[in-house]
Every structure is written in C-alpha cells, then in structure tokens.
Scaffold this active site. Structure first.
Site, mmCIF file in Angstrom:
data_model
loop_
_atom_site.group_PDB
_atom_site.id
_atom_site.type_symbol
_atom_site.label_atom_id
_atom_site.label_comp_id
_atom_site.label_asym_id
_atom_site.label_seq_id
_atom_site.Cartn_x
_atom_site.Cartn_y
_atom_site.Cartn_z
ATOM 1 N N HIS A 1 -1.436 1.384 7.040
ATOM 2 C CA HIS A 1 -2.139 0.953 6.012
ATOM 3 C C HIS A 1 -2.827 2.253 5.349
ATOM 4 O O HIS A 1 -3.169 3.314 6.205
ATOM 5 C CB HIS A 1 -3.159 0.323 5.834
ATOM 6 C CG HIS A 1 -4.186 -0.106 4.553
ATOM 7 N ND1 HIS A 1 -3.742 -0.170 3.602
ATOM 8 C CD2 HIS A 1 -5.200 0.704 3.970
ATOM 9 C CE1 HIS A 1 -4.021 -0.618 2.536
ATOM 10 N NE2 HIS A 1 -4.652 -0.060 2.518
ATOM 11 N N ASP B 1 -8.374 3.419 -2.873
ATOM 12 C CA ASP B 1 -6.715 2.538 -2.884
ATOM 13 C C ASP B 1 -7.023 1.455 -4.032
ATOM 14 O O ASP B 1 -7.274 0.805 -3.256
ATOM 15 C CB ASP B 1 -7.753 1.077 -0.895
ATOM 16 C CG ASP B 1 -6.805 1.429 -0.074
ATOM 17 O OD1 ASP B 1 -6.105 0.790 -0.947
ATOM 18 O OD2 ASP B 1 -7.263 -0.034 0.919
ATOM 19 N N CYS C 1 1.218 -1.500 -0.527
ATOM 20 C CA CYS C 1 0.328 0.290 -0.213
ATOM 21 C C CYS C 1 0.611 1.587 0.213
ATOM 22 O O CYS C 1 0.484 2.372 -0.515
ATOM 23 C CB CYS C 1 -1.055 0.486 1.373
ATOM 24 S SG CYS C 1 0.119 0.486 2.657
#
Length: 290
Positions: free
Chosen positions: A107, A122, A68
């Site tokens: 994250h 995302d 991420c």
C-alpha cells in the site's frame, strides 16, 4: 501532463496558490469523489503499470480510476507540483481472516508536512476505510470524519491505522450475512513506518497483485467511489450504496445483485467509467469488506 487537465478531471476550482490544510483537504476530497478506487484492468485484459505518464493517461485522460499505487502516486505528483512538502510511504495491509498484517508492503501512502505538522493523505483505499480528510500523524488521537472515527497508534516507530464504524442498517435482509459486511465495530486497516519510499519500491508488488492467484485483486473485480454522503461499490455483480449517518450512529447499506448486461451500464452511470475492453466480473470469497 498538466495540472489544469487534472483539476478539470476532478472538478476542483479552488486556490492553487496556498499550501495550507484547507486547500489540501479540498483538493483531496475532489479527487476521491471523482476518481474511483478500482482494479478493473485486471479483469478486462489490461496490464497495470506504474509509470507516471501511464497513470496520468489512464486516470486523467481516459477517466478511469486505479488502485493505491496509481491514485496516490498521481496525488503526490499534483501536490509536489503545487509546492507541498509531499513524500511517499509504504504500508502493510491488515488481513482480518488471518488476523495479521501482510508480509508484503503493498500500500502506497502520501505524507504531507504543513507548518511542521505531518499528515497522511491516502486516496487509494476505497469503501468505508477511505479517509475523507488528511489525517494528522499523531498517536492515540481519535480523528472523527464522515466515514467514522480513525486513529493512529505508534509503537516502536511503527504506525498503525484503525477505524471505528457505526452500526449498519441493511434493508435487504437477504444480504444481512454477506461476507462483504464488516462485523467488527473497530477494524485494523494497515501499519507503516516513516521510511521514505519511491514508486520503484512497489514494482514487484504491482505485478504480484495483478497476477498471483493468492491476490485479493485477482479474486474480485472492484470499483468503489466516494460520494458526498457515503460511497458506492461494485464487487463482482454486487452493487452496494452506503449512506453515512443515515440515522443517529447508523449507516444505511443498500445491496442489489446485477445481471451481466447491467454491469457496463452501472459502471457508466454510477462510477462514470467506460472501459475499452469487455469486463469479466468476478467475486471469489475473500477477506474484502466494505
């Protein structure tokens, strides 16, 4: 670093002039179908660093993927270059085995505001929890997408993401009880606040996740990629291919176990990844489900 090279990497050939939701969705979907979510560097002797130039070189020029902090950082840079109102947020991932959210913010997310509406973008979660479209930041609203139904809920300025999945059909019954399969139909994914974050806020986490024996990412070699009708995942030696809505309210999940000499070929053929160093696959039991 330049946008033309990035879009050549993802195959996007649409508009670069409009900062609307349709264009954002198109750019985003090209990214998640071209750039894998993967942690293979940890298992082939490479160090993951968060300098943008390094991330760009890895994903765009070397045609790798990332986790991420790499995928969403690169996406954020692209969107800002195009004129989008984009910023970073930080989330705490849910651990289903401990039935609680992580205490470390690991994250990285992107928030994009278009015409006064906020969206979460995302591109760095992977497998079935990977959204396929930007999600409107609104509480209590079901947002159906190809992977399933996503929903945000807000309580005391904290936002929670959860996902409802379909039933699963597993042709190879040897894998019907695999610990990679999610048993719950509704699964908590992560929580976050709207406090703006910077990449520097994740430097400790980046080191921790690739070095700690307690980290999921040191226990499993992971490579996942979204497709036009589902996703692929290689966890250790286990290759899975999921087709969404194979039948009404049913996802098809196919499993196969690879031999050592098939891993490198599979990475190239299924994920378009060629590693510079030899991968040592690993799959120690942990809280990772597809």
């Amino acid at each position: 670093m330049n946008l033309e090279e990035y879009f050549a990497r993802t195959g996007y050939k649409g508009s670069l002039e409009k900062q609307d939701l349709e264009t954002l969705t198109d750019i985003f979907q090209h990214h998640i179908r071209a750039v894998p979510f993967e942690n293979l560097s940890i298992h082939c002797g490479e160090k993951i660093t968060l300098e943008l130039e390094h991330v760009y070189n890895k994903i765009v020029q070397r045609k790798r993927g990332g986790w991420c902090m790499e995928n969403n950082q690169l996406l954020g840079w692209v969107l800002k270059c195009l004129g989008y109102d984009a910023s970073f947020l930080g989330a705490y991932v849910f651990n289903p085995h401990q039935n609680t959210y992580a205490t470390i913010m690991t994250h990285l997310l992107v928030k994009v505001v278009i015409d006064g509406k906020a969206y979460i973008v995302d591109g760095g979660f992977g497998v079935s929890y990977q959204m396929w479209q930007p999600m409107e930041l609104v509480s209590g609203k079901d947002q159906p997408q190809a992977p399933g139904i996503f929903r945000f809920t807000e309580k005391n300025a904290i936002w929670y993401l959860e996902k409802m999945r379909r039933k699963q059909y597993i042709p190879n019954q040897n894998f019907s009880n695999s610990d990679l399969l999610e048993k719950k139909e509704c699964r908590k994914v992560y929580m976050f606040s709207l406090e703006p974050r910077t990449v520097e806020d994740f430097c400790f986490q980046c080191t921790y996740l690739q070095t700690s024996p307690d980290s999921l990412f040191t226990k499993k070699s992971i490579c996942t990629l979204q497709t036009t009708d589902g996703f692929r995942a290689l966890i250790g030696w286990t290759l899975t291919e999921t087709t969404y809505n194979y039948k009404e309210n049913m996802d098809l999940v196919e499993f196969v176990t690879l031999e050592d000499d098939e891993v490198e070929k599979t990475l190239k053929e299924k994920f378009n990844i060629t590693l510079d160093r030899k991968l040592v696959p690993i799959n120690i039991k942990g809280f990772y489900t597809i």
